[in-house]
Each structure stands twice: as structure tokens, then as C-alpha cells.
Scaffold this motif. Structure first.
Motif, PDB file in Angstrom:
ATOM      1  N   VAL A 208     -21.585  -1.822  26.528  1.00 44.83           N
ATOM      2  CA  VAL A 208     -21.965  -2.061  25.077  1.00 44.83           C
ATOM      3  C   VAL A 208     -22.181  -0.443  24.769  1.00 44.83           C
ATOM      4  N   ASP A 209     -21.352  -0.199  23.605  1.00 41.10           N
ATOM      5  CA  ASP A 209     -21.438   1.123  23.161  1.00 41.10           C
ATOM      6  C   ASP A 209     -22.819   1.657  22.651  1.00 41.10           C
ATOM      7  N   TYR A 210     -23.373   2.748  23.124  1.00 42.09           N
ATOM      8  CA  TYR A 210     -24.525   3.329  22.973  1.00 42.09           C
ATOM      9  C   TYR A 210     -24.793   3.521  21.533  1.00 42.09           C
ATOM     10  N   ARG A 211     -24.028   4.160  20.611  1.00 44.49           N
ATOM     11  CA  ARG A 211     -24.170   4.444  19.163  1.00 44.49           C
ATOM     12  C   ARG A 211     -24.160   3.237  18.286  1.00 44.49           C
ATOM     13  N   THR A 212     -23.072   2.341  18.494  1.00 46.18           N
ATOM     14  CA  THR A 212     -22.952   1.330  17.501  1.00 46.18           C
ATOM     15  C   THR A 212     -23.549  -0.163  17.893  1.00 46.18           C
ATOM     16  N   GLY A 213     -23.654  -0.366  19.249  1.00 46.62           N
ATOM     17  CA  GLY A 213     -24.125  -1.475  19.919  1.00 46.62           C
ATOM     18  C   GLY A 213     -23.130  -2.653  19.874  1.00 46.62           C
ATOM     19  N   LEU A 215     -20.352  -4.835  21.649  1.00 44.40           N
ATOM     20  CA  LEU A 215     -20.407  -5.541  22.756  1.00 44.40           C
ATOM     21  C   LEU A 215     -18.862  -5.514  23.351  1.00 44.40           C
ATOM     22  N   HIS A 216     -18.253  -4.804  24.342  1.00 46.04           N
ATOM     23  CA  HIS A 216     -16.971  -4.826  24.511  1.00 46.04           C
ATOM     24  C   HIS A 216     -16.238  -6.086  25.630  1.00 46.04           C
ATOM     25  N   ASP A 217     -15.456  -6.527  25.654  1.00 43.34           N
ATOM     26  CA  ASP A 217     -14.864  -7.610  26.112  1.00 43.34           C
ATOM     27  C   ASP A 217     -14.934  -7.568  27.832  1.00 43.34           C
ATOM     28  N   LEU A 218     -15.959  -7.351  28.451  1.00 50.30           N
ATOM     29  CA  LEU A 218     -15.754  -7.242  29.810  1.00 50.30           C
ATOM     30  C   LEU A 218     -14.983  -8.085  30.796  1.00 50.30           C
ATOM     31  N   PRO A 219     -14.815  -9.618  30.457  1.00 51.43           N
ATOM     32  CA  PRO A 219     -13.984 -10.603  31.204  1.00 51.43           C
ATOM     33  C   PRO A 219     -12.611 -10.176  30.893  1.00 51.43           C
ATOM     34  N   GLY A 220     -12.235 -10.103  29.573  1.00 47.25           N
ATOM     35  CA  GLY A 220     -10.759  -9.653  29.394  1.00 47.25           C
ATOM     36  C   GLY A 220     -10.231  -8.486  30.002  1.00 47.25           C
ATOM     37  N   TYR A 358     -34.043  -6.570   1.519  1.00 44.38           N
ATOM     38  CA  TYR A 358     -35.066  -5.884   1.088  1.00 44.38           C
ATOM     39  C   TYR A 358     -34.505  -4.470   0.536  1.00 44.38           C
ATOM     40  N   VAL A 359     -33.111  -4.244   1.002  1.00 50.97           N
ATOM     41  CA  VAL A 359     -32.428  -2.976   0.714  1.00 50.97           C
ATOM     42  C   VAL A 359     -31.141  -3.241  -0.097  1.00 50.97           C
ATOM     43  N   PRO A 360     -30.884  -2.548  -1.127  1.00 45.69           N
ATOM     44  CA  PRO A 360     -29.585  -3.015  -1.888  1.00 45.69           C
ATOM     45  C   PRO A 360     -28.457  -2.724  -1.179  1.00 45.69           C
ATOM     46  N   GLN A 361     -27.385  -3.196  -1.580  1.00 47.71           N
ATOM     47  CA  GLN A 361     -26.149  -2.983  -1.033  1.00 47.71           C
ATOM     48  C   GLN A 361     -25.758  -1.504  -1.240  1.00 47.71           C
ATOM     49  N   GLY A 362     -25.170  -0.798  -0.392  1.00 44.79           N
ATOM     50  CA  GLY A 362     -24.544   0.588  -0.572  1.00 44.79           C
ATOM     51  C   GLY A 362     -25.446   1.417   0.009  1.00 44.79           C
ATOM     52  N   VAL A 363     -26.757   1.108   0.332  1.00 39.37           N
ATOM     53  CA  VAL A 363     -27.683   2.137   0.731  1.00 39.37           C
ATOM     54  C   VAL A 363     -27.679   2.223   2.239  1.00 39.37           C
ATOM     55  N   LEU A 364     -27.433   1.201   3.093  1.00 41.30           N
ATOM     56  CA  LEU A 364     -27.169   1.315   4.424  1.00 41.30           C
ATOM     57  C   LEU A 364     -26.004   0.676   4.746  1.00 41.30           C
ATOM     58  N   GLU A 365     -25.187   1.088   5.763  1.00 39.77           N
ATOM     59  CA  GLU A 365     -23.912   0.498   6.260  1.00 39.77           C
ATOM     60  C   GLU A 365     -24.039  -0.194   7.764  1.00 39.77           C
ATOM     61  N   PRO A 366     -23.979  -1.123   8.112  1.00 39.11           N
ATOM     62  CA  PRO A 366     -24.158  -1.617   9.212  1.00 39.11           C
ATOM     63  C   PRO A 366     -23.086  -1.191  10.189  1.00 39.11           C
ATOM     64  N   VAL A 367     -23.156  -0.648  11.067  1.00 35.24           N
ATOM     65  CA  VAL A 367     -22.021  -0.256  12.135  1.00 35.24           C
ATOM     66  C   VAL A 367     -22.133  -1.203  13.287  1.00 35.24           C
ATOM     67  N   THR A 368     -23.080  -1.996  13.579  1.00 32.90           N
ATOM     68  CA  THR A 368     -22.869  -3.043  14.644  1.00 32.90           C
ATOM     69  C   THR A 368     -22.437  -4.173  14.367  1.00 32.90           C
ATOM     70  N   PRO A 369     -21.354  -4.764  15.028  1.00 37.15           N
ATOM     71  CA  PRO A 369     -20.312  -6.044  14.732  1.00 37.15           C
ATOM     72  C   PRO A 369     -21.212  -7.213  14.331  1.00 37.15           C
ATOM     73  N   ALA A 370     -21.159  -7.947  13.420  1.00 34.58           N
ATOM     74  CA  ALA A 370     -21.825  -9.067  12.965  1.00 34.58           C
ATOM     75  C   ALA A 370     -21.555 -10.384  13.924  1.00 34.58           C
ATOM     76  N   ALA A 371     -20.387 -10.132  14.308  1.00 33.16           N
ATOM     77  CA  ALA A 371     -19.938 -11.348  15.578  1.00 33.16           C
ATOM     78  C   ALA A 371     -20.746 -11.183  16.769  1.00 33.16           C
ATOM     79  N   ALA A 373     -20.357 -12.233  19.622  1.00 34.59           N
ATOM     80  CA  ALA A 373     -19.508 -11.911  20.805  1.00 34.59           C
ATOM     81  C   ALA A 373     -19.259 -10.841  20.870  1.00 34.59           C
ATOM     82  N   GLU A 374     -19.349  -9.603  19.954  1.00 35.89           N
ATOM     83  CA  GLU A 374     -19.130  -8.334  20.034  1.00 35.89           C
ATOM     84  C   GLU A 374     -20.479  -7.627  19.666  1.00 35.89           C
TER      85      GLU A 374
END
Length: 438
Positions: A208-213, A215-220, A358-371, A373-374
Motif C-alpha cells: 500500500v502506498d503510504y501517501r495515497t493509500g 493498494l497494489h496488485d501483490l498477486p499479479g 459536507y464539502v463542495p466539489q473542488g475544495v478537496l481532491e481524493p487521491v486514494t482510489p475509489a475502487a 481492489a485498489e
């Protein structure tokens, strides 16, 4: 491996008081919400229902946590398990104070590295006899990388390293490469498999990337490295105790990890080294200490490695930290990693939903993948003035951490974090950013 912050009692975020109510860098903005967006009351009610239905919610009593604190930094330092203090008092007063050196031979001290390794093994998907506890993650990584290069044999020239790795991993990899004559080749984990080839000796990747969270594909990636004839070394610091790893199932060669994050072993608690059984006979540690000797008390001038993973031991183990970790692992009694993973995904989903409400779009940018599996067990959000934002969150009783230059990190440890914690953290974040919703 992360900054430390002092936590302070939290005022009600709906009624900020005094000079600490919000950093001056942020301005009030409109809500930007559509009529169907759930409000705070709806999300609080949802959180309460989710906590009531949560089978793991009762595990919070296994930890000592300050009242009225939302602790979302377990990906840096886990909370204190309730049994550790009593166990430490016993170790100090009885085993050290009264038994003295006899605790090495008559007690449980000498076998602690392998015994505790076998307790960690199920949490990383390993059979007994392959995991030894001791030293720091950095020291174990050095052992693993040099040992991996020696396992890879001659004719291979490259040590592939996750280009976004935690800095220490990069420093250790460069040193190991100098020692073994390999070339360090940075790779993007998302495209790492494309770089594997006949010149690849060793592959070092973070689960798992420590900055972004992420999850990398360990099996593959492990399978691709194995097909190329390379030896894999995985850093599990941000995944062990938060999600299934499956070292044996996926035929990982070597792995390292810390124990003070999701395993709650305490500040500076010893790390672990996993050596797959098939490699143990040939694993040649670059740190052949007396504790890894086949006959430690023979005091012979030549080194003869112990059988199995014990050859990963080096010097005298840090018994106080080691036994604190052992006591901390009691919180896992009756708990499966699969159940923890299911709650982790539900928690991070709910937190992201609350942030979006709670927070309008554009104020925060999620950098952790939504999926799913990631995604690991943290949520990272990018925003301006992130350092000031996190400082104010901590002042209000929501403890996460900050990574330069602009990332807020929130770690979700399902053993003691609940859905009400997630909702409160998102709501407090909205107040800090100047978006006050009721």
C-alpha cells in the motif's frame, strides 16, 4: 515513519470558539449541495445504525483511547491495547526485576522472536516457521534485499524499486545495490510488470502506498516477477493488520513490515521478516549476528546459520518492546482479517460519502482510489494549506496526519474506529475548511 501531533480536547465543531475556530487561510463558501444531498442529521443517524450493526464495534473496549477523540492515525501509530500496561508491569517487576537473567533460560524471552512471528503469520497469510520478529523495518529490509540478490544469483543486474516508495526503502535499496553490484531501477508499480525481464534480479514494492493509500496488485506482480525469474520483496507496513495479504497463497519470496501501525505494537515496536520456506536453506543474511547462529552459545569464530527463519535473527532482541507487542496481539483473538477488511472498506466508503456531502466539489481532491481492489485502509485528500488544516483538525479532536506538500491522511483501523468517528471527522473537516453545515 510519520509526523507526530499532540491531540487536544475537542470542542463541538458546530460551535467553534476562540482563535482556533478556523485557520485564516480559509473562507466561507456556499454549500454547493443539491437538494437531495444528505445533511448532517441524516448522516449521523446512518452512522449510529451502522455502528449498532457492526460486529467489530465491541472491540473498541480492547483499547485505551482518550474520551471524545477521533483517532485516524493508526496507519502511523496504533492505539494502546488495554492489556499491554499490565503485561509490561509484570515483565519489568517480575521477569526483569526478580528473575533477572534467568528469564532468558527459564522464561519466555529467548524464543520470543519466532514465537511472536508465528502469531503475526496468520495476519499476513503465512504458515508457521517463516516469520521472525526483531530489529526495525529498515534493518529487515536490508537483510531481505541483500538476501534476495544472493538468491537471484549471477547474471542479473537490476534491482527494481517502487518509484514512489517510502524514502527509507529507497535509501536501503541503494545501499543494498552498492553491496551486491546491482543497478537500482525506479518503476511505477502500475506498470512494473512491463519492466520485469531477464536482467531483473530483485523487485521491491509496497503493498500500500503510504501517501495515497493505493493498494497494489501483490498477486499479479508477484506472479509476473516469478515468471521473469526475479525475487520479490514486499513492504507490508501499510497493509498488515488492515487487509488480507496472502504471502504463502501468492508465493511471495520475502516480505518485511512494521508492527506499530495496524498491529498496535507500540512506538518503535520491532518489525518482522518473512522468509518463504522454500528459500530458507539458501537465504544468506548480510547481518550474521550471534542470535542467528545455529549454536549461539558455542561462541565459535565462524558463522553457521540457524535452520529456518531463525537465520533472520541478528543481535539480542529488544525484550521490553517484543513482549509489549506480544501482549498487543491479544486484541486479535477471535478476529479475522477478512472481517477487518470488510469493515475497512465500509468505513472508508462512508467517510468519502460524508466528505462529499459536507464539502463542495473542488475544495478537496481524493487521491486514494475509489475502487475497493485498489484501496488500502486510509483515505488521502489533497487540499491547499493542508498542514494548517490538519493542525486545526487535531486541535478539534480529530487526529490524522499531513504529508508534504498538500496531503491529508486519515487512517481507518477497524478494530477501534467506528462510523460515528468517520462522520464526525468529515463534519469537522468541513468546519475547518469554512463550510459549516447543520
Amino acid at each position: 515513519m510519520s509526523e507526530t501531533h499532540a491531540a487536544h480536547p475537542a470542542p463541538d465543531p458546530a460551535h467553534p470558539a476562540g482563535a482556533n475556530s478556523a485557520p485564516p487561510a480559509f473562507e466561507e463558501r456556499g454549500s454547493g449541495r443539491s437538494p437531495e444531498t444528505p445533511g448532517a442529521a441524516d448522516l449521523r443517524a446512518r452512522a449510529a445504525d451502522l455502528d449498532t450493526a457492526d460486529d467489530l464495534a465491541k472491540l473498541r473496549t480492547r483499547f485505551t483511547l482518550p474520551e471524545d477523540l477521533v483517532y485516524l492515525d493508526g496507519n502511523s501509530l496504533g492505539a494502546l491495547p488495554t492489556g499491554v500496561a499490565e503485561r509490561m508491569a509484570e515483565v519489568v517487576t517480575q521477569e526483569w526485576g526478580e528473575n533477572l537473567i534467568r528469564s532468558w533460560s527459564d522464561g519466555t524471552w529467548w524464543t520470543a522472536p519466532e514465537r511472536i512471528g508465528d502469531r503475526i503469520a496468520p495476519l499476513i497469510g503465512a504458515a508457521p516457521g517463516q516469520t521472525v520478529v526483531g530489529d526495525s523495518t529498515s534493518v529487515n529490509l536490508f537483510k531481505a534485499l541483500v538476501g534476495a540478490a544472493r538468491l537471484a544469483g549471477e547474471g542479473r543486474t537490476d534491482l527494481l524499486v517502487d518509484a514512489a516508495t517510502f524514502p527509507t526503502d529507497g535509501y536501503i535499496a541503494a545501499s543494498a545495490a552498492r553491496m551486491t553490484g546491482l543497478n537500482v531501477v525506479p518503476v511505477d508499480p502500475d506498470r512494473a510488470a512491463e519492466a520485469f525481464g531477464p536482467s531483473t534480479a530483485v523487485v521491491l514494492l509496497n503493498h500500500v502506498d503510504y501517501r495515497t493509500g493505493r493498494l497494489h496488485d501483490l498477486p499479479g506482480l508477484t506472479a509476473a516477477a516469478r515468471a521473469a525469474g526475479a525475487i520479490t520483496v514486499w513492504d507490508l507496513c501499510h497493509s498488515a493488520g488492515a487487509l488480507p495479504v496472502g504471502l504463502d497463497e501468492h508465493a511471495v519470496d520475502l516480505a518485511v513490515g512494521c508492527t506499530y501501525k495496524y498491529l498496535n505494537g507500540g512506538p518503535g515496536s520491532p518489525a518482522y521478516l518473512y522468509i518463504a520456506a522454500r528459500h530458507q536453506q539458501d537465504f544468506d543474511s548480510p547481518l550474521p549476528g550471534w542470535n542467528g547462529h545455529a549454536d549461539p552459545f558455542a561462541m565459535t569464530p565462524g558463522f553457521a546459520p540457524a535452520e529456518g527463519a531463525l537465520r533472520g535473527r541478528v543481535g539480542t532482541p529488544d525484550i521490553l518492546s517484543m513482549l509489549a507487542l506480544e501482549a498487543a496481539l491479544d486484541v486479535w483473538e477471535g478476529v479475522t482479517v477478512e472481517a477487518v477488511r470488510a469493515k475497512s472498506l465500509a468505513l472508508t466508503d462512508f467517510f468519502l460519502e460524508c466528505v462529499a456531502a459536507y464539502v463542495p466539489q473542488g475544495v478537496l481532491e481524493p487521491v486514494t482510489p475509489a475502487a475497493h481492489a485498489e484501496r488500502g485502509s486510509q483515505v488521502s485528500l489533497r487540499t491547499e494549506n493542508a498542514s494548517a488544516v490538519m493542525a486545526e483538525l487535531i486541535a478539534r479532536g480529530v487526529v490524522g496526519d499531513f504529508r508534504a506538500p498538500d496531503v491529508l491522511r486519515f487512517g481507518f483501523t477497524p478494530l477501534y474506529v467506528g462510523f460515528a468517528d468517520a462522520e464526525r471527522a468529515a463534519r469537522t473537516l468541513s468546519h475547518v475548511l469554512g463550510h459549516i453545515y447543520e
